[in-house]
Design a protein around this motif. Structure first.
Motif, PDB file in Angstrom:
ATOM      1  N   GLY A 205       0.811  -1.212   0.000  1.00 38.64           N
ATOM      2  CA  GLY A 205       0.000   0.000   0.000  1.00 38.64           C
ATOM      3  C   GLY A 205       0.848   1.267   0.000  1.00 38.64           C
ATOM      4  N   ARG A 206       0.179   2.413   0.018  1.00 33.68           N
ATOM      5  CA  ARG A 206       0.885   3.692  -0.117  1.00 33.68           C
ATOM      6  C   ARG A 206       1.869   3.934   1.022  1.00 33.68           C
ATOM      7  NH1 ARG A 206      -4.259   4.616  -2.035  1.00 33.68           N
ATOM      8  NH2 ARG A 206      -4.387   5.496  -4.146  1.00 33.68           N
ATOM      9  N   ALA A 207       1.426   3.710   2.260  1.00 38.44           N
ATOM     10  CA  ALA A 207       2.317   3.938   3.397  1.00 38.44           C
ATOM     11  C   ALA A 207       3.518   3.007   3.334  1.00 38.44           C
ATOM     12  CB  ALA A 207       1.557   3.756   4.708  1.00 38.44           C
ATOM     13  N   ALA A 208       3.275   1.748   3.028  1.00 38.47           N
ATOM     14  CA  ALA A 208       4.380   0.793   2.930  1.00 38.47           C
ATOM     15  C   ALA A 208       5.294   1.127   1.757  1.00 38.47           C
ATOM     16  CB  ALA A 208       3.831  -0.624   2.778  1.00 38.47           C
ATOM     17  N   MET A 209       4.721   1.641   0.669  1.00 42.08           N
ATOM     18  CA  MET A 209       5.538   2.016  -0.482  1.00 42.08           C
ATOM     19  C   MET A 209       6.539   3.091  -0.107  1.00 42.08           C
ATOM     20  SD  MET A 209       5.331   0.561  -3.538  1.00 42.08           S
ATOM     21  CE  MET A 209       5.476   1.803  -4.843  1.00 42.08           C
ATOM     22  N   ARG A 210       6.137   4.004   0.763  1.00 39.34           N
ATOM     23  CA  ARG A 210       7.075   5.044   1.199  1.00 39.34           C
ATOM     24  C   ARG A 210       8.241   4.426   1.950  1.00 39.34           C
ATOM     25  NH1 ARG A 210       2.117   7.967   1.846  1.00 39.34           N
ATOM     26  NH2 ARG A 210       1.917   7.346   4.034  1.00 39.34           N
ATOM     27  N   GLU A 211       7.942   3.430   2.802  1.00 37.43           N
ATOM     28  CA  GLU A 211       9.011   2.765   3.539  1.00 37.43           C
ATOM     29  C   GLU A 211       9.893   1.942   2.613  1.00 37.43           C
ATOM     30  OE1 GLU A 211       9.772   3.213   6.688  1.00 37.43           O
ATOM     31  OE2 GLU A 211       8.150   4.681   6.813  1.00 37.43           O
ATOM     32  N   SER A 213      10.456   2.556  -0.527  1.00 39.48           N
ATOM     33  CA  SER A 213      11.278   3.500  -1.294  1.00 39.48           C
ATOM     34  C   SER A 213      12.434   4.025  -0.448  1.00 39.48           C
ATOM     35  CB  SER A 213      10.423   4.671  -1.793  1.00 39.48           C
ATOM     36  OG  SER A 213       9.425   4.211  -2.683  1.00 39.48           O
ATOM     37  N   ARG A 214      12.156   4.309   0.837  1.00 46.76           N
ATOM     38  CA  ARG A 214      13.227   4.773   1.720  1.00 46.76           C
ATOM     39  C   ARG A 214      14.324   3.726   1.866  1.00 46.76           C
ATOM     40  NH1 ARG A 214       8.796   6.522   5.256  1.00 46.76           N
ATOM     41  NH2 ARG A 214       8.432   8.760   4.957  1.00 46.76           N
ATOM     42  N   ALA A 215      13.954   2.471   1.746  1.00 44.35           N
ATOM     43  CA  ALA A 215      14.930   1.387   1.842  1.00 44.35           C
ATOM     44  C   ALA A 215      15.677   1.176   0.531  1.00 44.35           C
ATOM     45  CB  ALA A 215      14.227   0.096   2.257  1.00 44.35           C
ATOM     46  N   GLY A 216      15.358   1.993  -0.489  1.00 49.30           N
ATOM     47  CA  GLY A 216      16.039   1.890  -1.771  1.00 49.30           C
ATOM     48  C   GLY A 216      15.586   0.733  -2.628  1.00 49.30           C
ATOM     49  N   ILE A 217      14.350   0.284  -2.412  1.00 52.59           N
ATOM     50  CA  ILE A 217      13.827  -0.872  -3.148  1.00 52.59           C
ATOM     51  C   ILE A 217      12.769  -0.419  -4.138  1.00 52.59           C
ATOM     52  CG2 ILE A 217      12.596  -3.068  -2.947  1.00 52.59           C
ATOM     53  CD1 ILE A 217      13.679  -3.204  -0.044  1.00 52.59           C
ATOM     54  N   ASP A 218      12.883  -0.864  -5.379  1.00 51.45           N
ATOM     55  CA  ASP A 218      11.850  -0.668  -6.385  1.00 51.45           C
ATOM     56  C   ASP A 218      11.108  -1.983  -6.547  1.00 51.45           C
ATOM     57  OD1 ASP A 218      10.228  -0.241  -8.551  1.00 51.45           O
ATOM     58  OD2 ASP A 218      11.823   0.416  -9.912  1.00 51.45           O
ATOM     59  N   PRO A 219       9.815  -2.034  -6.230  1.00 51.84           N
ATOM     60  CA  PRO A 219       9.079  -3.300  -6.354  1.00 51.84           C
ATOM     61  C   PRO A 219       9.193  -3.940  -7.731  1.00 51.84           C
ATOM     62  CG  PRO A 219       7.770  -1.704  -5.151  1.00 51.84           C
ATOM     63  CD  PRO A 219       8.968  -0.964  -5.672  1.00 51.84           C
ATOM     64  N   LEU A 220       9.393  -3.136  -8.771  1.00 47.96           N
ATOM     65  CA  LEU A 220       9.548  -3.713 -10.107  1.00 47.96           C
ATOM     66  C   LEU A 220      10.754  -4.635 -10.186  1.00 47.96           C
ATOM     67  CD1 LEU A 220       8.701  -0.621 -12.348  1.00 47.96           C
ATOM     68  CD2 LEU A 220       7.254  -2.622 -11.912  1.00 47.96           C
ATOM     69  N   SER A 221      11.720  -4.439  -9.292  1.00 48.44           N
ATOM     70  CA  SER A 221      12.924  -5.270  -9.311  1.00 48.44           C
ATOM     71  C   SER A 221      12.641  -6.701  -8.868  1.00 48.44           C
ATOM     72  CB  SER A 221      14.003  -4.657  -8.416  1.00 48.44           C
ATOM     73  OG  SER A 221      13.627  -4.731  -7.041  1.00 48.44           O
ATOM     74  N   PHE A 222      11.484  -6.941  -8.256  1.00 49.16           N
ATOM     75  CA  PHE A 222      11.154  -8.297  -7.813  1.00 49.16           C
ATOM     76  C   PHE A 222      10.667  -9.176  -8.969  1.00 49.16           C
ATOM     77  CE2 PHE A 222      10.209  -6.039  -3.675  1.00 49.16           C
ATOM     78  CZ  PHE A 222      11.326  -6.539  -3.015  1.00 49.16           C
ATOM     79  N   GLU A 223      10.262  -8.581 -10.068  1.00 46.31           N
ATOM     80  CA  GLU A 223       9.701  -9.369 -11.171  1.00 46.31           C
ATOM     81  C   GLU A 223      10.723 -10.358 -11.705  1.00 46.31           C
ATOM     82  OE1 GLU A 223       7.764  -8.381 -15.483  1.00 46.31           O
ATOM     83  OE2 GLU A 223       6.909  -7.379 -13.725  1.00 46.31           O
ATOM     84  N   GLY A 224      10.293 -11.621 -11.814  1.00 41.68           N
ATOM     85  CA  GLY A 224      11.154 -12.678 -12.316  1.00 41.68           C
ATOM     86  C   GLY A 224      12.122 -13.233 -11.293  1.00 41.68           C
ATOM     87  N   ARG A 225      12.066 -12.740 -10.059  1.00 38.25           N
ATOM     88  CA  ARG A 225      12.995 -13.196  -9.031  1.00 38.25           C
ATOM     89  C   ARG A 225      12.273 -14.050  -7.994  1.00 38.25           C
ATOM     90  NH1 ARG A 225      16.419  -8.052  -7.054  1.00 38.25           N
ATOM     91  NH2 ARG A 225      17.881  -9.689  -6.406  1.00 38.25           N
ATOM     92  N   ARG A 226      13.029 -14.931  -7.389  1.00 34.23           N
ATOM     93  CA  ARG A 226      12.469 -15.760  -6.318  1.00 34.23           C
ATOM     94  C   ARG A 226      12.573 -14.987  -5.016  1.00 34.23           C
ATOM     95  NH1 ARG A 226      10.793 -20.779  -5.943  1.00 34.23           N
ATOM     96  NH2 ARG A 226      10.731 -21.811  -3.912  1.00 34.23           N
ATOM     97  N   VAL A 227      11.467 -14.891  -4.299  1.00 35.26           N
ATOM     98  CA  VAL A 227      11.447 -14.146  -3.054  1.00 35.26           C
ATOM     99  C   VAL A 227      10.773 -14.974  -1.976  1.00 35.26           C
ATOM    100  CG1 VAL A 227      11.303 -11.951  -4.325  1.00 35.26           C
ATOM    101  CG2 VAL A 227       9.214 -12.995  -3.412  1.00 35.26           C
ATOM    102  N   ARG A 228      11.031 -14.575  -0.741  1.00 36.27           N
ATOM    103  CA  ARG A 228      10.323 -15.134   0.398  1.00 36.27           C
ATOM    104  C   ARG A 228       9.575 -13.977   1.058  1.00 36.27           C
ATOM    105  NH1 ARG A 228      14.424 -16.947   3.803  1.00 36.27           N
ATOM    106  NH2 ARG A 228      14.510 -18.859   2.578  1.00 36.27           N
ATOM    107  N   VAL A 229       8.293 -14.168   1.283  1.00 37.25           N
ATOM    108  CA  VAL A 229       7.474 -13.123   1.890  1.00 37.25           C
ATOM    109  C   VAL A 229       6.812 -13.692   3.130  1.00 37.25           C
ATOM    110  CG1 VAL A 229       5.504 -13.687   0.417  1.00 37.25           C
ATOM    111  CG2 VAL A 229       5.637 -11.428   1.459  1.00 37.25           C
ATOM    112  N   ARG A 230       6.663 -12.855   4.161  1.00 33.64           N
ATOM    113  CA  ARG A 230       6.035 -13.311   5.403  1.00 33.64           C
ATOM    114  C   ARG A 230       4.963 -12.324   5.818  1.00 33.64           C
ATOM    115  NH1 ARG A 230      10.417 -14.694   8.963  1.00 33.64           N
ATOM    116  NH2 ARG A 230      11.605 -14.898   7.038  1.00 33.64           N
ATOM    117  N   GLY A 231       3.873 -12.850   6.319  1.00 36.37           N
ATOM    118  CA  GLY A 231       2.789 -11.986   6.761  1.00 36.37           C
ATOM    119  C   GLY A 231       1.518 -12.777   6.971  1.00 36.37           C
ATOM    120  N   TRP A 232       0.445 -12.040   7.277  1.00 32.45           N
ATOM    121  CA  TRP A 232      -0.852 -12.665   7.530  1.00 32.45           C
ATOM    122  C   TRP A 232      -1.562 -12.938   6.212  1.00 32.45           C
ATOM    123  CZ3 TRP A 232      -2.097 -14.294  12.297  1.00 32.45           C
ATOM    124  CH2 TRP A 232      -1.360 -13.774  13.357  1.00 32.45           C
ATOM    125  N   ILE A 233      -2.106 -14.146   6.084  1.00 25.94           N
ATOM    126  CA  ILE A 233      -2.835 -14.536   4.875  1.00 25.94           C
ATOM    127  C   ILE A 233      -4.289 -14.094   4.990  1.00 25.94           C
ATOM    128  CG2 ILE A 233      -3.527 -16.433   3.372  1.00 25.94           C
ATOM    129  CD1 ILE A 233      -0.542 -16.180   3.475  1.00 25.94           C
TER     130      ILE A 233
END
Length: 278
Positions: A205-211, A213-233
């Motif tokens: 979401g918008r608030a998380a996107m700000r965080e 971005s501050r971490a220097g991460i572009d979500p587009l960079s995740f495309e095609g990559r293997r990731v591990r995500v954690r959170g509530w389903i």
């Protein structure tokens, strides 16, 4: 990253040398304890093995890993003096969310993680030392210690939406290749399947996107990559995980480097093998 728990504990302790050590007078479960001044502390950044929320409080069922986690934290902390390190916000239950370091420099969070009796569960207001915590979790998972031998805590396949749907309202880890990323209106969606209406979606979401971005991460960079995500389903056009801070997503390409630096389980510690009930 990946410093042994005792060495890193001494480094944390050095930053709060003026803080008064307090004795631990009670251990309530694998990540909650009480100090001699009456305050309760929830160990920040981790979640110990516990019975599921759906379990009845007095139904007679046994949860071996939950009991093992409570015993382990008791062995590590009960009667010992600890220092509260760093910011310690109060959660909605009135407990401090804090990192605790014993007087001898042992960092309780990392000690529980490397034993396989807790997993990393950061929050927007409790994100400190996430990389080091994840290193401890990785070491235990790769060695198959404790909860990582249990199907209850196994990392889910992000490409299996039916399995994830069964985990609705539960905190889980999922791994998979991000097939597509879309960004619009200050938000982003990571899709792990060909049909976003039924497959796993990670929403930033918008608030998380700000965080992010501050971490220097572009979500587009995740495309095609293997990731591990954690959170509530949750279920919203298929299973969904809501991202509130960037530490919830890991790219896995660097995992081998991180794991190589992690200290092994301290000699003499038990390796819990019991499997939890569903």
């Amino acid at each position: 990253m990946g410093l042994p728990v005792l060495l890193l504990g001494w480094m944390l302790l050095a930053g709060v040398a003026s803080a008064e050590p307090l004795r631990v007078t009670a251990v309530l479960d694998g990540d909650t304890l009480e100090l001699e001044d009456g305050r309760r502390v929830r160990l920040a950044g981790i979640e110990a093995a516990k019975p599921p929320r759906s379990a009845a409080p007095a139904d007679g069922r046994v949860w071996p890993l939950a009991e093992a986690a409570t015993r382990a934290l008791s062995d590590l902390a009960l009667g010992r003096r600890v220092v509260v390190h760093g910011p310690a916000p109060v959660d909605r239950h009135g407990r401090l969310l804090a990192h605790l370091v014993r007087e001898d420099g042992l960092w309780l969070q990392s000690a529980m993680l490397v034993r396989g009796l807790a997993r990393v569960h950061t929050r927007p207001d409790a994100r400190a030392y996430a990389a080091e915590l994840l290193a401890g979790e990785d070491a235990a998972r790769n060695a198959g210690r404790g909860m990582w031998r249990s199907r209850v805590y196994a990392v889910r396949d992000a490409g299996d939406p039916e399995e994830l749907a069964r985990d609705r309202d539960g905190f889980q880890l999922a791994e998979g290749v991000v097939l597509a990323v879309s960004k619009t209106g200050g938000e982003a969606w990571l899709d792990f399947g060909a049909d976003w209406r039924s497959d796993l979606t990670v929403h930033i979401g918008r608030a998380a996107m700000r965080e992010v971005s501050r971490a220097g991460i572009d979500p587009l960079s995740f495309e095609g990559r293997r990731v591990r995500v954690r959170g509530w389903i949750t279920l919203r056009n298929g299973p969904m995980i809501e991202i509130t801070h960037p530490e919830q997503i890991e790219t896995l390409e660097r995992e081998a480097v991180r794991n190589a630096a992690v200290a092994p389980t301290p000699e003499g510690e038990e390796d819990w093998e019991e499997d939890e009930e569903e």
